[in-house]
Scaffold this active site. Structure first.
Site, PDB file in Angstrom:
ATOM      1  N   SER A 123      -9.037  47.424  -0.051  1.00  7.49           N
ATOM      2  CA  SER A 123      -9.299  45.989  -0.244  1.00  7.49           C
ATOM      3  C   SER A 123      -8.331  45.202   0.629  1.00  7.49           C
ATOM      4  O   SER A 123      -7.444  45.780   1.262  1.00  7.49           O
ATOM      5  CB  SER A 123      -9.107  45.602  -1.714  1.00  7.49           C
ATOM      6  OG  SER A 123      -7.790  45.901  -2.124  1.00  7.49           O
ATOM      7  N   LYS A 124      -8.501  43.925   0.686  1.00  6.57           N
ATOM      8  CA  LYS A 124      -7.550  43.044   1.371  1.00  6.57           C
ATOM      9  C   LYS A 124      -7.784  41.634   0.888  1.00  6.57           C
ATOM     10  O   LYS A 124      -8.887  41.307   0.414  1.00  6.57           O
ATOM     11  CB  LYS A 124      -7.772  43.090   2.891  1.00  6.57           C
ATOM     12  CG  LYS A 124      -6.538  42.762   3.690  1.00  6.57           C
ATOM     13  CD  LYS A 124      -5.620  43.966   3.768  1.00  6.57           C
ATOM     14  CE  LYS A 124      -4.353  43.657   4.519  1.00  6.57           C
ATOM     15  NZ  LYS A 124      -3.579  44.884   4.760  1.00  6.57           N
TER      16      LYS A 124
END
Ligand code: NAD
Length: 434
Positions: A123-124
Site C-alpha cells: 500500500s502507500k
C-alpha cells in the site's frame, strides 16, 4: 518548521498538468510488470487482477491553520494487493503526490514484500502539501485528521503505514495515538518506524542502508570482484545513502564520492564517511565541505567507480546519461531511480543492476520485524535484528539471481518474476471469491 501563517495558494501544485509524462511512475512500473508477466506466461485473468489496485481512497483533510483559518488538503491511500497479508506502505507529505504516484508506490510495495517473502501486501499513502510551510502543530493536526479519514482501512491486520518522504517517527507516534484513541486501547502494531521507546525496533533506522550493503557485497561475490580497491559513489546522503556509505566503508570498499541536494564531494583515494556524517549535522549540506573536491550530482552519476548507489530520487538514471555510467554494479537504494529506457542501455553495457524492490527492501523487512515484536510484545536486541535481516537479504538476492539465471533475464525482471509468481500462487490457492 515555520509557525508563520502563509497564503493558502501553496496548496495548489504548480506543475499538475505536466506531471503525467513518459516517466509517469505507474507506467514505468507497469512496463516492467508486463514484461515479467509475459515471461511467466501469467494467465490473462490473473494478469488483470494483479494489474489493478484493490482499493483507492481519496479523502479531504480539513485542518485549522495557526492563524485561525481553515484549509483543506487532499489525501490518498491505495491498497494495491493484500492477498499475502496486511497491506504495508509508507505515507508521504509532498506537493508532488498524485494518485498515479501513490498507485505505483503501492504496487512497488506489493512486489518488494513478495521478493523478500514477508507476509504483507502493498500500500502507500500521501497528503498533497509542502511540510516546509507548515508548523509542527499544523502537521500534527493534518496527520491526525488524515489518520481518522482512512481509519476504516488501517489496522495491524489490514493496513500498516510507515514513514516515507517528509514524514518521520514523530508522525508515526501521532498515527499510533490517533488510532489507539479510536480503538480505546493502545495498538502499537498499527504503524512501523515508530520511536524505539513506544514499540519501534532497534536497527530500523539503519536497515535500508544495511540491506544495500549486503546485496552489494553479494553482487561483488557473484561477479567475482574484490572488496579491496572497489570504488563506490553514493547519490543522496540521508537515511539510506549515508548509512549505506558508512557500512560499505566498514566492509572495506572505498567510497570515492557522495552527494546531497546541494552537490557532492569527491576523493579518488576515499572519503571519510564518519567525518562527513559529523560534518553535515551542524552544516546540513555537503557543498560546504572543503576537505575534498566538489562535484555536481550529474558528475557523481558518471564518476569513475565500480559501484553506483542512487539513494535520493526517482528517474535520475535516464536514456540521456546511462551510456556514460562507468560503474559495473548499480545498487538502487532509492525507489525508481532508473527509467525503463535506461534499463535497456545499461543491460547492453553489461551493468549489473540490483533493482530497488530487492536493494532497498531491508527497510520493510525490519518494519516487518517491528510489527512481529509489537504483536508478540517481546523485543529483540539489535544483533538479532541484524542477523535476521542479513539472512533474508542474502536469501532474497540468491532467489532473484536464480530466477534471472533460469529465465535469461536481468535482475530487475528476475525480481518482478519472483514477486509476481509468489503473489499469483496465493491468488490461485485462495481462488476467486464470488
Ligand atoms: P532522506 O530524506 O533521509 O535523504 C534524501 C537525500 O537525498 C538527502 O541527502 C537529500 O539532500 C538528497 N537529495 C534530495 N534531492 C536531491 C537531488 N536533487 N539530487 C541529489 N540528492 C538529493 O531520504 P531517505 O529515507 O534516505 O530516502 C531516499 C530514497 O530511498 C527515496 O527514494 C526513498 O523512497 C527510498 N527508500 C527509503 C527507505 C527508508 O527506509 N528510508 C526505504 C526504501 C526506500
Amino acid at each position: 518548521m515555520s509557525t508563520t501563517s502563509r497564503p493558502s495558494s501553496f496548496l495548489i501544485r504548480p506543475d499538475k498538468d505536466t506531471f503525467l509524462n513518459e516517466e509517469n511512475p505507474f507506467e514505468a512500473m507497469m512496463s516492467r510488470f508486463d514484461y515479467a508477466a509475459q515471461r511467466l506466461n501469467l494467465d490473462p485473468g490473473l494478469y488483470k487482477v494483479l494489474r489493478t489496485p484493490e482499493k483507492q481512497i481519496i479523502v479531504a483533510v480539513p485542518f485549522l491553520r495557526d492563524n485561525g483559518e481553515v484549509d483543506v488538503l487532499t489525501g490518498y491511500r491505495v491498497l494495491y494487493n493484500t492477498s499475502r497479508g496486511p497491506a504495508k506502505g509508507g505515507i508521504r507529505f509532498d506537493m508532488n503526490v498524485t494518485l498515479d504516484e501513490v498507485k505505483a508506490l503501492a504496487a512497488w510495495m506489493t512486489w518488494k514484500c513478495a521478493v523478500v517473502n514477508i507476509p504483507f501486501g502493498g500500500s502507500k499513502g500521501g497528503v498533497v502539501c509542502d511540510p516546509s510551510l507548515l508548523s509542527n502543530a499544523e502537521l500534527e493536526r493534518i496527520t491526525r485528521r488524515y489518520t481518522s479519514a482512512i481509519i476504516e482501512t488501517l489496522g495491524p491486520d489490514s493496513d500498516v503505514p510507515a514513514p516515507d518522504v517528509n514524514t518521520n517517527e514523530r508522525m508515526m507516534a501521532w498515527i499510533m495515538d490517533t488510532y489507539s484513541m479510536h480503538k480505546r486501547h493502545t495498538v502499537t502494531a498499527v504503524v512501523t518506524g515508530k520511536p524505539v521507546e513506544m514499540g519501534g525496533s532497534l536497527g530500523r533506522r539503519e536497515a535500508t542502508g544495511r540491506g544495500c550493503m549486503i546485496v552489494t557485497r553479494e553482487a561483488l561475490r557473484k561477479l567475482r570482484m574484490p572488496i579491496a580497491g572497489t570504488r563506490v559513489a553514493v547519490q543522496g546522503f540521508g537515511n539510506v545513502g549515508s548509512i549505506a556509505a558508512q557500512l560499505m566503508e566498514e566492509l572495506g570498499l572505498t567510497v570515492v564520492a557522495v552527494s546531497d541536494k546541494s552537490g557532492g564531494v569527491y576523493n579518488p583515494k576515499g572519503l571519510r564517511i564518519k567525518h562527513l556524517q559529523e560534518f553535515v549535522k551542524p552544516h546540513r549540506f555537503l557543498n560546504e565541505y572543503k576537505e575534498a573536491e566538489q562535484l555536481t550530482n550529474d558528475q557523481l552519476l558518471t564518476v569513475e567507480c565500480e559501484v553506483l548507489v542512487p539513494a535520493a530520487l526517482e528517474n535520475v538514471i535516464t536514456s540521456q546519461n546511462a551510456r556514460d555510467i562507468k560503474a559495473r554494479i548499480i545498487c538502487e537504494g532509492a525507489n525508481g531511480p532508473t527509467t525503463a529506457n535506461a534499463d535497456k542501455i545499461l543491460e547492453e553495457g553489461g551493468v549489473f543492476v540490483i533493482p530497488d524492490i530487492l536493494a532497498n527492501a531491508g527497510g520493510v523487512t525490519v518494519s516487518y520485524f517491528e510489527w512481529v515484536q509489537d504483536r508478540g510484545g517481546y523485543f529483540w536486541d539489535e544483533e538479532t535484528v541484524n542477523q535476521r535481516l542479513e539472512r533474508i537479504m542474502v536469501r532474497s538476492f540468491d532467489e532473484v539471481a536464480g530466477m534471472a539465471g533460469r529465465h535469461g533475464v536481468n535482475m530487475r525482471i528476475g525480481a518482478y518474476m519472483l514477486a509476481i509468481e509468489r503473489v499469483a500462487a496465493v491468488h490461485r490457492l485462495r481462488g476467486l471469491y464470488a
